[in-house]
Design a protein around this motif. Sequence first.
Motif, mmCIF file in Angstrom:
data_model
loop_
_atom_site.group_PDB
_atom_site.id
_atom_site.type_symbol
_atom_site.label_atom_id
_atom_site.label_comp_id
_atom_site.label_asym_id
_atom_site.label_seq_id
_atom_site.Cartn_x
_atom_site.Cartn_y
_atom_site.Cartn_z
ATOM 1 N N MET A 36 0.813 -1.214 0.000
ATOM 2 C CA MET A 36 0.000 0.000 0.000
ATOM 3 C C MET A 36 0.849 1.269 0.000
ATOM 4 S SD MET A 36 -2.903 -1.102 -0.471
ATOM 5 C CE MET A 36 -3.728 -2.691 -0.407
ATOM 6 N N ARG A 38 3.164 1.731 -1.938
ATOM 7 C CA ARG A 38 3.498 2.009 -3.338
ATOM 8 C C ARG A 38 2.495 2.978 -3.982
ATOM 9 N NH1 ARG A 38 7.361 -1.367 -5.366
ATOM 10 N NH2 ARG A 38 8.397 -2.452 -3.648
ATOM 11 N N ARG A 39 1.413 3.266 -3.303
ATOM 12 C CA ARG A 39 0.385 4.163 -3.837
ATOM 13 C C ARG A 39 0.603 5.577 -3.313
ATOM 14 N NH1 ARG A 39 -5.374 2.093 -2.526
ATOM 15 N NH2 ARG A 39 -5.669 1.651 -4.734
ATOM 16 N N GLU A 51 -4.462 8.412 -9.598
ATOM 17 C CA GLU A 51 -3.695 7.867 -8.490
ATOM 18 C C GLU A 51 -2.303 7.527 -8.983
ATOM 19 O OE1 GLU A 51 -5.434 5.164 -5.366
ATOM 20 O OE2 GLU A 51 -6.918 4.888 -6.963
ATOM 21 N N PHE A 53 1.423 5.330 -8.464
ATOM 22 C CA PHE A 53 1.970 4.078 -7.946
ATOM 23 C C PHE A 53 3.450 4.017 -8.294
ATOM 24 C CE2 PHE A 53 -2.449 3.591 -9.030
ATOM 25 C CZ PHE A 53 -2.991 3.032 -7.882
ATOM 26 N N ARG A 61 1.185 6.969 -13.208
ATOM 27 C CA ARG A 61 -0.051 7.717 -12.938
ATOM 28 C C ARG A 61 -1.206 7.056 -13.675
ATOM 29 N NH1 ARG A 61 1.082 14.222 -12.635
ATOM 30 N NH2 ARG A 61 2.880 14.135 -11.213
ATOM 31 N N VAL A 73 -8.507 1.002 -9.758
ATOM 32 C CA VAL A 73 -7.417 0.088 -9.412
ATOM 33 C C VAL A 73 -7.818 -0.726 -8.186
ATOM 34 C CG1 VAL A 73 -5.010 -0.089 -8.695
ATOM 35 C CG2 VAL A 73 -5.690 1.636 -10.377
ATOM 36 N N LEU A 78 -2.608 -4.385 -7.176
ATOM 37 C CA LEU A 78 -1.396 -3.976 -6.453
ATOM 38 C C LEU A 78 -0.615 -5.200 -5.979
ATOM 39 C CD1 LEU A 78 -2.693 -1.016 -4.234
ATOM 40 C CD2 LEU A 78 -1.687 -0.937 -6.512
ATOM 41 N N LEU A 107 -2.868 -1.017 -14.861
ATOM 42 C CA LEU A 107 -1.685 -0.948 -14.000
ATOM 43 C C LEU A 107 -0.810 -2.193 -14.134
ATOM 44 C CD1 LEU A 107 -0.023 0.483 -11.829
ATOM 45 C CD2 LEU A 107 -1.481 -0.615 -10.101
#
Length: 256
Positions: A36, A38-39, A51, A53, A61, A73, A78, A107
């Motif tokens: 998390m 990484r966000r 958002e 990452f 983005r 996402v 993730l 993503l």
Amino acid sequence: MDLTSSKHNHLQNKLIRDLERQEGEKEDEQIVAEIMRRRFFPALITHKAWEGFRFAGHEIRITEATDCYGAVVSPSALVLCYFLETNSKQYNLVDKNVIEIGAGTGLVSVVASLLGALVTATDLPELLGNLRHNILQNTKLKCKHQPCVKELSWGIDLEKNFPRSSCHFDYIMAADVVYHHPFLDELLLTFDHLCKNDTVILWAMKFRLDKENQFVGRFQTLFDLEVISNFPSLNITLYKATRKGRMKVSPTKLTV
């Protein structure tokens, strides 16, 4: 063995199980926290919501849309991105042919592309505009192979759009493709059509309702399924799958 010794062994085994469970929960919390982290979010409000990452050495983005399910996402995405990055030696994607089904915001496809794969990102026609935008802005001039975006409606025109004779994918990737929708039969058919004997499926599954969760059992009628990692706090399991009959490889655990 007398009653006292039996009771002592029982208590000792219970203590060991409790300690193992606590250690597992702690490990889960640590990895989930790292994922998390990484966000990130824009410092200023912009006219278009996005958002951020951090994966594969890049800031990514992602523009989301709130008017349809596949344009946000998911935590499953993730988890899969984190696995691809932290296990890039064992699962080396350089020059590998990868298809993502139900790519959504793109993503996972972006991260796979940044790791060197030749990626085909697929989803429903109404999602392709946003998917194409996210992939282009995050991969242009950054990747060895420029990814492509293609329509794939599960179970429809599979042989026409992805002929078995010419389409060979080293990896099929999927994140959060099993949820409350009426196309689970078509999803299984799509996995079956795209997967060759040497194809590896990497699938992050969020468990919700029993009806959707039963898909895992149906999936196992066609594929050998291995658990790579569990994340109880997210209700997510990361799987590796291959077509039945292929030699198995030991699963890899995620590490912080």
